[in-house]
Write a protein that holds these residues in place. Structure first.
Motif, short mmCIF file in Angstrom:
data_model
loop_
_atom_site.label_atom_id
_atom_site.label_comp_id
_atom_site.label_asym_id
_atom_site.label_seq_id
_atom_site.Cartn_x
_atom_site.Cartn_y
_atom_site.Cartn_z
N ARG A 194 0.86 -1.18 0.00
CA ARG A 194 0.00 0.00 0.00
C ARG A 194 0.89 1.24 0.00
O ARG A 194 1.80 1.36 0.83
N PRO A 195 0.68 2.18 -0.93
CA PRO A 195 1.51 3.38 -0.93
C PRO A 195 1.28 4.23 0.32
O PRO A 195 0.22 4.19 0.93
N VAL A 196 2.29 4.99 0.67
CA VAL A 196 2.19 5.99 1.74
C VAL A 196 2.41 7.35 1.09
O VAL A 196 3.43 7.59 0.43
N VAL A 197 1.45 8.24 1.25
CA VAL A 197 1.50 9.58 0.65
C VAL A 197 1.71 10.59 1.77
O VAL A 197 0.89 10.69 2.69
N THR A 198 2.79 11.36 1.67
CA THR A 198 3.14 12.33 2.71
C THR A 198 3.26 13.72 2.11
O THR A 198 3.86 13.89 1.03
N GLN A 199 2.69 14.71 2.78
CA GLN A 199 2.84 16.07 2.29
C GLN A 199 4.27 16.55 2.45
O GLN A 199 4.91 16.32 3.48
#
Length: 269
Positions: free
Chosen positions: A260-265
């Motif tokens: 599962r991707p992890v999206v971080t600002q």
């Protein structure tokens, strides 16, 4: 049909970020998201918030589909479908294989083979794509860091029995990551792209059965308003030999697992 061979993009560098990887088996099915999430921070207004740098966004599964034909295991009796979300969701059948039935957040695995087409002698006519999508909500003029893991392996554990599979990660028309198994001078079915072909197209060759490899790239949402972003994983399964048409029985395909991707600002643009 379009294949990753028509997509041009630079290969991203491997990141050292930690990602939790999940696995379980899942039958081919379209799995709809229950809703597109907002960013994890409660201060989202549609504009980039510099104080939210480093915060992780909520992520939703979209759907997964196979095209233009069915996956082989979906047609054969006694074969467990092994392509889908990990862990399985929304009624997907669940079968586990030791070593890849890891717990935690949902990823995706592409383990099934191309449709068995014993009436065809030309395996080059039967490429197939499997596409899995995730969505997140991006604020205006914001850069994001996206991380995920990959594991790869040969079908039946044998390079001489396995046709090529590859995966391309993209947002819209922009490609960010391209990965495939290295066959390292092992033979491939007629019509499959070689390692030289793949590296020339910007793919990273990953060793079979290696430990997971973490990959990372940045995505800039340059729009002037908040928007739902679709992150797409496109797996291409190249032509296999129908049963009986090859002495090595090369009628299986490479296997690829992604976390599962992890999206971080990141930064405001």
């Amino acid at each position: 049909m379009n294949t990753p061979a028509t997509q041009a993009a630079a290969t991203v560098e491997v990141s050292r970020r930690r990602i939790i990887q999940g696995a379980a088996w899942a039958a081919p099915a379209i799995v709809l998201a229950t809703g597109v999430p907002a960013a994890a921070t409660s201060t989202v207004t549609g504009l980039c918030d510099p104080l939210a740098k480093g915060e992780t966004l909520a992520l939703a599964r979209g759907s997964w589909t196979a095209s233009p034909q069915q996956l082989r295991q979906n047609l054969l009796s006694g074969h467990n479908p092994e392509t889908g979300w990990t862990p399985s969701v929304s009624g997907d059948a669940s079968t586990e294989q030791s070593g890849y039935a890891l717990s935690s957040a949902d990823g995706f695995q592409s383990m099934d083979d191309n449709t068995l087409r014993s009436s065809e002698s030309d395996p080059t006519s039967a490429w197939l794509t499997v596409t899995a999508e995730y969505m997140f909500t991006a604020t205006a003029n914001t850069r994001y860091v996206i991380d995920f893991d990959t594991i790869v392996g040969y079908g039946n554990g044998n390079a001489n029995q396995s046709a090529r599979q590859s995966v391309v990660v993209s947002i819209g028309s922009e490609t960010f990551s391209k990965v495939t198994l290295g066959h390292y001078n092992s033979s491939l079915p007629v019509g499959n792209r070689t390692d030289v072909d793949m590296t020339g197209l910007g793919y990273v060759l990953q060793g079979p059965w290696d430990s997971k490899v973490n990959r990372s790239f940045t995505y800039d949402h340059t729009g002037t308003s908040e928007a739902v972003i679709t992150l797409r994983f496109t797996f291409t399964i190249e032509g296999i030999y129908p049963d009986g048409n090859d002495s090595n029985m090369r009628n299986v395909t490479d296997d690829i697992w992604v976390s599962r991707p992890v999206v971080t600002q990141d930064a405001c643009l």
